[in-house]
Design a protein around this motif. Sequence first.
Motif, short mmCIF file in Angstrom:
data_model
loop_
_atom_site.label_atom_id
_atom_site.label_comp_id
_atom_site.label_asym_id
_atom_site.label_seq_id
_atom_site.Cartn_x
_atom_site.Cartn_y
_atom_site.Cartn_z
N LEU A 109 0.82 -1.22 0.00
CA LEU A 109 0.00 0.00 0.00
C LEU A 109 0.85 1.26 0.00
O LEU A 109 0.46 2.28 -0.58
N GLN A 110 2.00 1.21 0.65
CA GLN A 110 2.85 2.39 0.73
C GLN A 110 3.71 2.60 -0.51
O GLN A 110 4.17 3.72 -0.77
N GLU A 111 3.92 1.55 -1.30
CA GLU A 111 4.82 1.67 -2.45
C GLU A 111 4.11 1.61 -3.80
O GLU A 111 4.63 2.14 -4.78
N ASP A 112 2.98 0.96 -3.86
CA ASP A 112 2.33 0.76 -5.16
C ASP A 112 1.68 2.05 -5.63
O ASP A 112 0.91 2.68 -4.90
N ALA A 113 1.94 2.44 -6.87
CA ALA A 113 1.43 3.71 -7.40
C ALA A 113 0.08 3.57 -8.06
O ALA A 113 -0.70 4.52 -8.11
N SER A 114 -0.22 2.40 -8.61
CA SER A 114 -1.45 2.25 -9.38
C SER A 114 -2.66 1.86 -8.54
O SER A 114 -3.80 2.15 -8.90
N GLY A 115 -2.42 1.19 -7.42
CA GLY A 115 -3.54 0.75 -6.58
C GLY A 115 -4.41 -0.29 -7.26
O GLY A 115 -5.61 -0.33 -7.05
N GLU A 116 -3.79 -1.14 -8.07
CA GLU A 116 -4.56 -2.13 -8.84
C GLU A 116 -5.35 -3.07 -7.93
O GLU A 116 -6.47 -3.47 -8.25
N PHE A 117 -4.79 -3.40 -6.78
CA PHE A 117 -5.45 -4.33 -5.87
C PHE A 117 -5.94 -3.61 -4.60
O PHE A 117 -5.93 -4.19 -3.51
N MET A 118 -6.40 -2.37 -4.77
CA MET A 118 -6.82 -1.59 -3.60
C MET A 118 -8.03 -2.22 -2.91
O MET A 118 -8.06 -2.37 -1.69
N ALA A 119 -9.05 -2.57 -3.68
CA ALA A 119 -10.26 -3.15 -3.07
C ALA A 119 -9.93 -4.45 -2.35
O ALA A 119 -10.38 -4.69 -1.22
N GLU A 120 -9.13 -5.30 -3.00
CA GLU A 120 -8.75 -6.57 -2.38
C GLU A 120 -7.90 -6.34 -1.14
O GLU A 120 -8.00 -7.07 -0.15
N SER A 121 -7.06 -5.30 -1.18
CA SER A 121 -6.21 -4.98 -0.03
C SER A 121 -7.04 -4.56 1.16
O SER A 121 -6.73 -4.90 2.31
N HIS A 518 -27.67 -0.54 -13.72
CA HIS A 518 -27.77 0.54 -14.71
C HIS A 518 -26.44 0.85 -15.35
O HIS A 518 -26.31 1.84 -16.07
N GLY A 519 -25.42 0.03 -15.10
CA GLY A 519 -24.14 0.24 -15.75
C GLY A 519 -23.29 1.34 -15.16
O GLY A 519 -22.34 1.80 -15.78
N HIS A 520 -23.62 1.80 -13.95
CA HIS A 520 -22.81 2.84 -13.31
C HIS A 520 -21.63 2.19 -12.58
O HIS A 520 -21.79 1.21 -11.86
N PRO A 521 -20.43 2.72 -12.76
CA PRO A 521 -19.25 2.14 -12.11
C PRO A 521 -19.21 2.48 -10.63
O PRO A 521 -18.94 3.61 -10.24
N LEU A 522 -19.50 1.51 -9.79
CA LEU A 522 -19.47 1.71 -8.34
C LEU A 522 -18.82 0.49 -7.71
O LEU A 522 -19.20 -0.64 -8.02
N THR A 523 -17.86 0.70 -6.83
CA THR A 523 -17.18 -0.40 -6.17
C THR A 523 -17.73 -0.59 -4.76
O THR A 523 -18.39 0.30 -4.21
N TYR A 524 -17.44 -1.76 -4.18
CA TYR A 524 -17.82 -2.00 -2.79
C TYR A 524 -17.21 -0.92 -1.88
O TYR A 524 -17.85 -0.43 -0.95
N ARG A 525 -15.96 -0.57 -2.16
CA ARG A 525 -15.27 0.41 -1.32
C ARG A 525 -15.98 1.76 -1.35
O ARG A 525 -16.20 2.38 -0.31
N GLU A 526 -16.38 2.22 -2.54
CA GLU A 526 -17.05 3.51 -2.65
C GLU A 526 -18.40 3.49 -1.94
O GLU A 526 -18.75 4.44 -1.24
N ALA A 527 -19.14 2.41 -2.12
CA ALA A 527 -20.45 2.29 -1.46
C ALA A 527 -20.27 2.27 0.06
O ALA A 527 -21.03 2.90 0.80
N ALA A 528 -19.25 1.56 0.52
CA ALA A 528 -18.99 1.49 1.96
C ALA A 528 -18.65 2.86 2.52
O ALA A 528 -19.11 3.24 3.61
N GLN A 529 -17.85 3.63 1.80
CA GLN A 529 -17.46 4.97 2.26
C GLN A 529 -18.67 5.90 2.34
O GLN A 529 -18.78 6.71 3.26
N ARG A 530 -19.58 5.80 1.39
CA ARG A 530 -20.73 6.69 1.37
C ARG A 530 -21.65 6.47 2.58
O ARG A 530 -22.29 7.39 3.05
#
Length: 568
Positions: A109-121, A518-530
Amino acid sequence: MENGNVIPVTLDANFFFERAVRSLDRFQYDKALKNFRKAVEYEPENPVNHCNMAGILSEMGKYEASNDILTHVLEEIDPSMTECHFYMANNYANMESFEEAERSLVTYLQEDASGEFMAESEELMELLQYELNRPAPLVRIRSREGVVEHDRARSLLEEGKFPQAVALLEEIVQNIPDFLAAHNNLALAYFYMGRFAKAKECLGEVLAQDPGNLHALCNMAIFLQYAGDREQLEGLVRMLEATVPFHQEHVFKMATTMGILGKHRTAYGHFRRLLKDEEVGGDASLYHYCAAAASNSGLESEAVRCWQLAAKLDPESAVPKFFLSQLQLAQAEGRPLPPVSYNYQLPFQEQLKQWKNNMGSFSEEVRNNPLLRASFFWALRYGDSSTKLQVTEALRWIGDDEMSEVLKGISEQEPLQETALLGLQRLIGGAPEENTIQRAVQEPVVPIHKGPPEWKEDWQRVIDHTAAVMDRRYDAVLKKDAELLWKQFISRLYPDVPLFRHTAGWCAALEYLTAKLHGHPLTYREAAQRYGVSVSMVSRYARRIHQVCGFPQDGAAADILPPFTENI
């Protein structure tokens, strides 16, 4: 033997890589490992070959051996492959070495720039906090720099405010040049505005920093297809067709991209791989996707098999039965089946035909079908004038408050105005006079609850809270579908409806599923934060609603359309 009859075999890394992938598809892990090792021998400095070998060892439960290889990659070959830390964290967690898993995950988490596995992390971090009974000593997450601004830009994109999104995203990528998700979304913003050259330029910057960025490669292929750049497209498609992603999300991304590009045989191969995944392999919609790819590839017997399995998994759905009958009819007439949409629903024109044959009325099940309703809304926005008129007429007969809202929104569009006003007249009564629309707005909405004889306060609390949070992001259509989905969930549970103690968690799951439908891009993480809840809670509750209501999840309901925004 003459030289012309001898076919030379080139033994190189690619040769053994392809053999390994074939073995992997057959779940022959020992053979796959052996061939990946040979690929490493031919290209010992290629870190991807080493990571493939580590992945196979992890699948075989040899976690320590897998971590030895990943450590070798980081120390001797390519220290910039920060994803190796994430893979090691998962291996340590599987070995129940939670302290080591935490150290590797924090490093990632501290070194990766892309955050490809952010949700899994985040999900893994929750597990480790539970096992270690304390929070992780995490100081910063590199890939989350600029995340607030990026979330705002994504919201602007979803709202169709492309110029504002471009301005904000340009500022983000200027301040944080290695924020690859922002670059990808800036490319999408340019694409939606028709600025194809700028879109390609943005993706070029992503690929310059990360040549293997799968989202960027897939989006680039779609951009090139829309721009008609066949020469560049052919080379990129050849590369994508030779790519074998391992992560479930990447496999689905690749499969859908191949479908958009018309490479149905390749899409079929990826969908088959997904069917072998226990987590999603029992989904009827996935069998439909595989059947569609097979049918579009001319593999009729395989299409029949997949649609038969879909019908078995989802016996109440008319979709697999419809396509099976269409395929049988085409075979009897000696012609191929026309191209099949990957969307798990009846073709739109077939839905309108059934409505007309049913004397302009819809059953309760059809009225509350989120996919059908989403098709109506999509057709009103993007269909031709003939389709729009048919849909407007159909909406008159669904007859609920949401349809009133939709018809109000289109009543000023020509040539739909008269039909829409007649629809409003039927919904609220009276003549189509000047104040028809105003009366429709002012009249109170009285909810009609099917199923339970009494609608309880804690059930309604979920609807009210979800609508309040969604109000800032979505229109009346999505909010109404969230309400309908929740009512369907309660009705199917009744009379064994539990006490919903974590209202916010159910609300987050409800918004997540509605957005996906409805095809809107929403992740578990974003829903959890809201809603201020955990990612695992949203995931768990969404799966529960999915199991009860029986519709596809995680973007499976959305048709294969141009790409949406990319998450961080």
